[in-house]
Design a protein around this motif. Structure first.
Motif, PDB file in Angstrom:
ATOM      1  N   GLU A  60     -42.726  -8.070 -13.178  1.00  0.00           N
ATOM      2  CA  GLU A  60     -42.334  -8.931 -14.297  1.00  0.00           C
ATOM      3  C   GLU A  60     -41.245  -9.869 -13.787  1.00  0.00           C
ATOM      4  O   GLU A  60     -40.450  -9.483 -12.917  1.00  0.00           O
ATOM      5  CB  GLU A  60     -41.792  -8.121 -15.481  1.00  0.00           C
ATOM      6  CG  GLU A  60     -42.763  -7.143 -16.108  1.00  0.00           C
ATOM      7  CD  GLU A  60     -43.822  -7.817 -16.967  1.00  0.00           C
ATOM      8  OE1 GLU A  60     -43.760  -9.058 -17.129  1.00  0.00           O
ATOM      9  OE2 GLU A  60     -44.693  -7.091 -17.470  1.00  0.00           O
ATOM     10  N   THR A  61     -41.213 -11.088 -14.290  1.00  0.00           N
ATOM     11  CA  THR A  61     -40.155 -12.029 -13.908  1.00  0.00           C
ATOM     12  C   THR A  61     -38.998 -11.929 -14.899  1.00  0.00           C
ATOM     13  O   THR A  61     -39.211 -11.680 -16.093  1.00  0.00           O
ATOM     14  CB  THR A  61     -40.679 -13.472 -13.892  1.00  0.00           C
ATOM     15  OG1 THR A  61     -41.237 -13.784 -15.184  1.00  0.00           O
ATOM     16  CG2 THR A  61     -41.746 -13.648 -12.816  1.00  0.00           C
ATOM     17  N   ILE A  62     -37.791 -12.093 -14.409  1.00  0.00           N
ATOM     18  CA  ILE A  62     -36.625 -12.028 -15.288  1.00  0.00           C
ATOM     19  C   ILE A  62     -36.323 -13.419 -15.847  1.00  0.00           C
ATOM     20  O   ILE A  62     -36.699 -14.432 -15.265  1.00  0.00           O
ATOM     21  CB  ILE A  62     -35.403 -11.443 -14.559  1.00  0.00           C
ATOM     22  CG1 ILE A  62     -34.902 -12.381 -13.452  1.00  0.00           C
ATOM     23  CG2 ILE A  62     -35.718 -10.060 -13.993  1.00  0.00           C
ATOM     24  CD1 ILE A  62     -33.586 -11.922 -12.816  1.00  0.00           C
ATOM     25  N   ASP A  63     -35.651 -13.432 -16.977  1.00  0.00           N
ATOM     26  CA  ASP A  63     -35.276 -14.689 -17.623  1.00  0.00           C
ATOM     27  C   ASP A  63     -33.789 -14.998 -17.462  1.00  0.00           C
ATOM     28  O   ASP A  63     -33.326 -16.075 -17.834  1.00  0.00           O
ATOM     29  CB  ASP A  63     -35.618 -14.637 -19.117  1.00  0.00           C
ATOM     30  CG  ASP A  63     -37.110 -14.478 -19.351  1.00  0.00           C
ATOM     31  OD1 ASP A  63     -37.884 -15.184 -18.687  1.00  0.00           O
ATOM     32  OD2 ASP A  63     -37.494 -13.622 -20.186  1.00  0.00           O
ATOM     33  N   GLY A  64     -33.047 -14.050 -16.922  1.00  0.00           N
ATOM     34  CA  GLY A  64     -31.625 -14.253 -16.716  1.00  0.00           C
ATOM     35  C   GLY A  64     -31.059 -13.125 -15.881  1.00  0.00           C
ATOM     36  O   GLY A  64     -31.659 -12.066 -15.747  1.00  0.00           O
ATOM     37  N   LEU A  74     -33.320 -11.494  -4.659  1.00  0.00           N
ATOM     38  CA  LEU A  74     -34.713 -11.680  -5.069  1.00  0.00           C
ATOM     39  C   LEU A  74     -34.786 -12.790  -6.115  1.00  0.00           C
ATOM     40  O   LEU A  74     -35.633 -13.676  -6.059  1.00  0.00           O
ATOM     41  CB  LEU A  74     -35.250 -10.369  -5.642  1.00  0.00           C
ATOM     42  CG  LEU A  74     -36.746 -10.266  -5.901  1.00  0.00           C
ATOM     43  CD1 LEU A  74     -37.503 -10.151  -4.581  1.00  0.00           C
ATOM     44  CD2 LEU A  74     -37.045  -9.045  -6.779  1.00  0.00           C
ATOM     45  N   ALA A  75     -33.870 -12.735  -7.056  1.00  0.00           N
ATOM     46  CA  ALA A  75     -33.790 -13.742  -8.123  1.00  0.00           C
ATOM     47  C   ALA A  75     -32.343 -13.888  -8.546  1.00  0.00           C
ATOM     48  O   ALA A  75     -31.575 -12.920  -8.523  1.00  0.00           O
ATOM     49  CB  ALA A  75     -34.651 -13.327  -9.312  1.00  0.00           C
ATOM     50  N   ARG A  76     -31.973 -15.105  -8.929  1.00  0.00           N
ATOM     51  CA  ARG A  76     -30.603 -15.327  -9.421  1.00  0.00           C
ATOM     52  C   ARG A  76     -30.634 -16.430 -10.480  1.00  0.00           C
ATOM     53  O   ARG A  76     -31.572 -17.232 -10.547  1.00  0.00           O
ATOM     54  CB  ARG A  76     -29.665 -15.701  -8.274  1.00  0.00           C
ATOM     55  CG  ARG A  76     -30.107 -16.876  -7.431  1.00  0.00           C
ATOM     56  CD  ARG A  76     -28.955 -17.383  -6.557  1.00  0.00           C
ATOM     57  NE  ARG A  76     -28.436 -16.381  -5.660  1.00  0.00           N
ATOM     58  CZ  ARG A  76     -28.763 -16.278  -4.375  1.00  0.00           C
ATOM     59  NH1 ARG A  76     -29.640 -17.123  -3.855  1.00  0.00           N
ATOM     60  NH2 ARG A  76     -28.218 -15.356  -3.616  1.00  0.00           N
ATOM     61  N   THR A  77     -29.590 -16.465 -11.271  1.00  0.00           N
ATOM     62  CA  THR A  77     -29.471 -17.451 -12.335  1.00  0.00           C
ATOM     63  C   THR A  77     -28.284 -18.357 -12.039  1.00  0.00           C
ATOM     64  O   THR A  77     -27.185 -17.867 -11.734  1.00  0.00           O
ATOM     65  CB  THR A  77     -29.278 -16.761 -13.699  1.00  0.00           C
ATOM     66  OG1 THR A  77     -30.398 -15.904 -13.935  1.00  0.00           O
ATOM     67  CG2 THR A  77     -29.182 -17.773 -14.823  1.00  0.00           C
ATOM     68  N   SER A  84     -34.191 -18.493 -10.925  1.00  0.00           N
ATOM     69  CA  SER A  84     -35.170 -18.853  -9.899  1.00  0.00           C
ATOM     70  C   SER A  84     -35.317 -17.723  -8.886  1.00  0.00           C
ATOM     71  O   SER A  84     -34.391 -16.933  -8.665  1.00  0.00           O
ATOM     72  CB  SER A  84     -34.742 -20.136  -9.179  1.00  0.00           C
ATOM     73  OG  SER A  84     -33.488 -19.952  -8.541  1.00  0.00           O
ATOM     74  N   TYR A  85     -36.494 -17.679  -8.297  1.00  0.00           N
ATOM     75  CA  TYR A  85     -36.809 -16.670  -7.282  1.00  0.00           C
ATOM     76  C   TYR A  85     -36.817 -17.305  -5.899  1.00  0.00           C
ATOM     77  O   TYR A  85     -36.974 -18.513  -5.753  1.00  0.00           O
ATOM     78  CB  TYR A  85     -38.173 -16.029  -7.568  1.00  0.00           C
ATOM     79  CG  TYR A  85     -38.133 -14.987  -8.652  1.00  0.00           C
ATOM     80  CD1 TYR A  85     -38.086 -13.634  -8.336  1.00  0.00           C
ATOM     81  CD2 TYR A  85     -38.133 -15.347  -9.991  1.00  0.00           C
ATOM     82  CE1 TYR A  85     -38.040 -12.662  -9.321  1.00  0.00           C
ATOM     83  CE2 TYR A  85     -38.083 -14.383 -10.991  1.00  0.00           C
ATOM     84  CZ  TYR A  85     -38.048 -13.044 -10.640  1.00  0.00           C
ATOM     85  OH  TYR A  85     -37.985 -12.090 -11.635  1.00  0.00           O
ATOM     86  N   VAL A  86     -36.684 -16.457  -4.877  1.00  0.00           N
ATOM     87  CA  VAL A  86     -36.781 -16.934  -3.499  1.00  0.00           C
ATOM     88  C   VAL A  86     -38.230 -17.355  -3.233  1.00  0.00           C
ATOM     89  O   VAL A  86     -39.138 -17.016  -3.998  1.00  0.00           O
ATOM     90  CB  VAL A  86     -36.348 -15.831  -2.509  1.00  0.00           C
ATOM     91  CG1 VAL A  86     -34.877 -15.502  -2.698  1.00  0.00           C
ATOM     92  CG2 VAL A  86     -37.207 -14.577  -2.660  1.00  0.00           C
ATOM     93  N   PRO A  87     -38.494 -18.117  -2.158  1.00  0.00           N
ATOM     94  CA  PRO A  87     -39.860 -18.539  -1.843  1.00  0.00           C
ATOM     95  C   PRO A  87     -40.810 -17.341  -1.693  1.00  0.00           C
ATOM     96  O   PRO A  87     -40.385 -16.222  -1.383  1.00  0.00           O
ATOM     97  CB  PRO A  87     -39.698 -19.286  -0.517  1.00  0.00           C
ATOM     98  CG  PRO A  87     -38.289 -19.780  -0.542  1.00  0.00           C
ATOM     99  CD  PRO A  87     -37.498 -18.718  -1.239  1.00  0.00           C
ATOM    100  N   ASP A  88     -42.108 -17.608  -1.893  1.00  0.00           N
ATOM    101  CA  ASP A  88     -43.111 -16.532  -1.973  1.00  0.00           C
ATOM    102  C   ASP A  88     -43.113 -15.609  -0.766  1.00  0.00           C
ATOM    103  O   ASP A  88     -43.199 -14.383  -0.918  1.00  0.00           O
ATOM    104  CB  ASP A  88     -44.504 -17.132  -2.165  1.00  0.00           C
ATOM    105  CG  ASP A  88     -44.706 -17.673  -3.571  1.00  0.00           C
ATOM    106  OD1 ASP A  88     -43.842 -17.395  -4.438  1.00  0.00           O
ATOM    107  OD2 ASP A  88     -45.712 -18.365  -3.812  1.00  0.00           O
ATOM    108  N   ALA A  89     -43.042 -16.166   0.439  1.00  0.00           N
ATOM    109  CA  ALA A  89     -43.101 -15.324   1.643  1.00  0.00           C
ATOM    110  C   ALA A  89     -41.907 -14.376   1.679  1.00  0.00           C
ATOM    111  O   ALA A  89     -42.040 -13.187   2.010  1.00  0.00           O
ATOM    112  CB  ALA A  89     -43.139 -16.190   2.893  1.00  0.00           C
TER     113      ALA A  89
END
Length: 259
Positions: A60-64, A74-77, A84-89
């Motif tokens: 699941e993707t986070i919203d914040g 992995l993800a930051r706001t 936003s998330y890091v690139p796919d690779a």
């Protein structure tokens, strides 16, 4: 006990938020998991426990908020509230540090037990088939299912299927294991064999985050117990302290009901 000398947490989730439409499922959840630590997440159904687990490995993707795995974001706001998330690779590489065991096993029904274990190492890690088989056989012995290597999932009990699922996740050699209510779909007499396997992993100092309703496991195996309700993490304390006094009225009422 977890390794207190390790500088960076294996999992560092800060202020994690998640919405499904207008429903706020996670309301700023913050939790750290140290190397070698076993954390049990408990709480009533619908409290966001499984969603939080799935946010950690990008199911699941986070919203914040932010999610950092072994020191890698992995993800930051940002300051404007954009997540936003890091690139796919990079995302795939970081997520590969985590193995996931689900409530309903998710085995491939058309593959044998052995084939279920070697599929990902061969396809994803480009491992030689002989090496993948050797690794799989070692793990099947570890979970007590060597004799079932050529069986199809339909011929296994629920407890055996879940132990195969654990071995399959371990076959990718993750640093962290995530368990999403791994015994809730099992008959009570089959629960014990899965919990024994998880206890053995804990004894080997595998970092584990376990969403569970098994209070005995949480009390006896977990280093830390975290209580969630209505999308919030309301208490997180060492297991012995938590069961003596969770420090939260809702958590206390939950324990009274469960125990």
């Amino acid at each position: 006990m977890p390794d207190s000398t390790s500088e960076l947490p294996m999992i560092d989730a800060k202020g994690v938020k998640k919405h499904f439409g207008h429903q706020e499922v996670l309301r700023g959840v913050t939790l750290q998991v140290a190397r070698g630590e076993v954390v049990a997440i408990i709480g009533p159904s619908g409290s966001g426990k499984s969603t939080f687990l799935r946010c950690l490995n990008h199911l699941e993707t986070i919203d914040g908020g932010s999610v950092t795995i072994e020191g890698e974001a992995l993800a930051r706001t940002d300051a404007q509230g954009r997540c936003s998330y890091v690139p796919d690779a990079e995302l795939r590489r970081i997520c590969a540090k985590m193995g996931m065991v689900f409530q309903h096993f998710n085995l491939f029904p058309h593959l044998t037990v052995l084939e279920n274990l070697i599929e990902a190492p061969i396809v994803v890690q480009r491992m030689a088939r002989d090496a993948a088989i050797a690794r799989a056989e070692t793990l099947l012995a570890k979970v007590g299912l060597s004799a079932k290597r050529d069986n199809y999932p339909a011929r296994l009990s629920g407890g055996q299927k879940q132990r195969v699922a654990i071995a399959r996740a371990l076959c990718m050699q993750p640093d962290i294991m995530l368990f999403d209510e791994p015994t809730s779909a099992l008959d009570p007499e089959l629960t014990g064999e899965v919990l024994r396997t998880m206890r053995e992993l804990a004894d080997e100092r595998m970092t584990m985050l376990v969403v569970t309703h098994e209070m005995g496991f949480a009390r006896e195996v977990a280093h830390t117990v975290a209580f969630m309700d209505q999308g919030e993490l309301l208490a997180a304390r060492p297991a012995r302290e938590f069961f003596a006094d969770p420090g939260n009225e809702r958590a206390q009422a939950f324990l009274h009901h469960m125990l």
